[in-house]
Design an enzyme around this catalytic site. Structure first.
Site, short mmCIF file in Angstrom:
data_model
loop_
_atom_site.label_atom_id
_atom_site.label_comp_id
_atom_site.label_asym_id
_atom_site.label_seq_id
_atom_site.Cartn_x
_atom_site.Cartn_y
_atom_site.Cartn_z
CG ASN A 17 17.22 -92.57 65.90
OD1 ASN A 17 17.31 -91.59 66.47
ND2 ASN A 17 16.23 -92.65 65.16
CE LYS A 74 13.35 -94.22 67.06
NZ LYS A 74 12.37 -94.96 66.84
CD GLU A 115 10.12 -91.98 65.84
OE1 GLU A 115 11.16 -91.46 66.16
OE2 GLU A 115 10.20 -93.30 65.93
P1 PGA Z 1 13.39 -99.09 66.41
O1 PGA Z 1 13.37 -97.71 65.55
O2 PGA Z 1 14.45 -100.01 66.20
O3 PGA Z 1 12.92 -98.76 67.65
O4 PGA Z 1 11.97 -99.71 65.60
C1 PGA Z 1 13.89 -97.54 64.46
C2 PGA Z 1 14.07 -96.09 64.00
O5 PGA Z 1 13.20 -95.50 64.36
O6 PGA Z 1 15.21 -95.61 63.39
#
Ligand code: PGA
Length: 258
Positions: free
Chosen positions: A9, A11, A96
């Site tokens: 992901n 983001k 999120e």
């Molecule tokens: P992270 O994010 O590995 O940076 O903790 C995981 C996610 O939000 O899917």
């Protein structure tokens, strides 16, 4: 048997090495037939990443989608548009989206319906805040998130659920193996209690929240999960691929596949 998944992901980030370079390295890496690898880039990169991965088993995912299929909804992207750009799955209800963009269980359910109507695989994200964990209400909270999705999953056989405790996302504080084992059991029970039997038996449950190449051995050793949803560590092809290698090595050691 639930499938194993490793999902990147990104983001709202690009890999520092460049999206094309990242994808090229993942494409060139030794395939792991036992793990479905998915890259979920920001919307504008989906078509480009899909084109670079044509002919490869690596799949493309969306990070979210609209509840609607079309209309005057500035800034929204429909599930069918994602599919037409090459995505085969979509994250729904990432924390999120829930905490920063106000997505309630009801909105998540409508998005799941949109994903099912577009024949995409949903990756339903659930997970509790630190407050909920401190109050001892994790099981009840997750049960509500899971039960509220029940009527919106369509008739798909392939459904993925990602358990991502909010306090573990992007914090460097991952859930301990015993916490994961103690939470995934009730998640499976909630699924069995509220989803059709066929979906419950095929359901893959992933863990997400500060997953790194350094901690996947202990996370995977719980035997409770079917893969990982990775944020930060998925922005570097070397780190992402070493998580994939770790999954394969563990499986080989456990004698459960190539
Ligand atoms: P992270 O994010 O590995 O940076 O903790 C995981 C996610 O939000 O899917």
């Amino acid at each position: 048997m639930p499938k194993h998944y490793l999902i990147a992901n990104w983001k709202m980030n690009r890999p520092p090495e460049g999206a094309d370079q990242f994808v090229e390295k993942v494409r060139a890496a030794a395939p792991d037939p036992a793990t479905t690898v998915v890259i979920a880039p920001p919307f504008p990169f989906i078509a480009q990443v899909a084109a670079s991965l044509r002919g490869s088993p690596v799949r493309i995912g969306g990070q979210s989608c609209s509840t609607e299929s079309r209309g005057a909804l500035t800034g929204e992207v429909s599930a069918a548009m994602l599919r037409d750009c090459g995505a085969t799955c979509v994250l729904v209800g990432h924390s999120e989206r829930r905490t920063l963009f106000g997505e309630t269980n009801e909105i998540v359910a409508r998005k799941l319906t949109a994903v099912a109507e577009a024949s995409l695989v949903p990756v339903l994200c659930v997970g509790e805040s630190a407050d909920i964990r401190d109050r001892g209400e994790v099981v009840q909270f997750l049960h509500e998130q899971i039960a509220s999705a029940a009527g919106s999953l369509g008739d798909s056989d392939e459904i993925v659920l990602a358990y991502e405790p909010i306090w573990a996302i992007g914090t460097g504080r991952n859930a301990t193996p015993s916490m994961i084992a103690a939470t995934v059991g009730p998640i499976r029970e909630a699924v069995r209690a509220s989803w059709p039997e066929r979906m419950a038996s095929n359901l893959s449950i992933l863990y997400g929240g500060s997953v790194t190449p350094e901690n996947i051995d202990s996370l995977w050793s719980t035997g409770a999960i079917d893969g990982f949803l990775v944020g930060g560590a998925s922005l570097d092809s070397g780190r992402f691929l070493s998580i994939l290698d770790g999954m394969r090595d563990r499986r080989v050691q456990a004698g459960t596949g190539s």
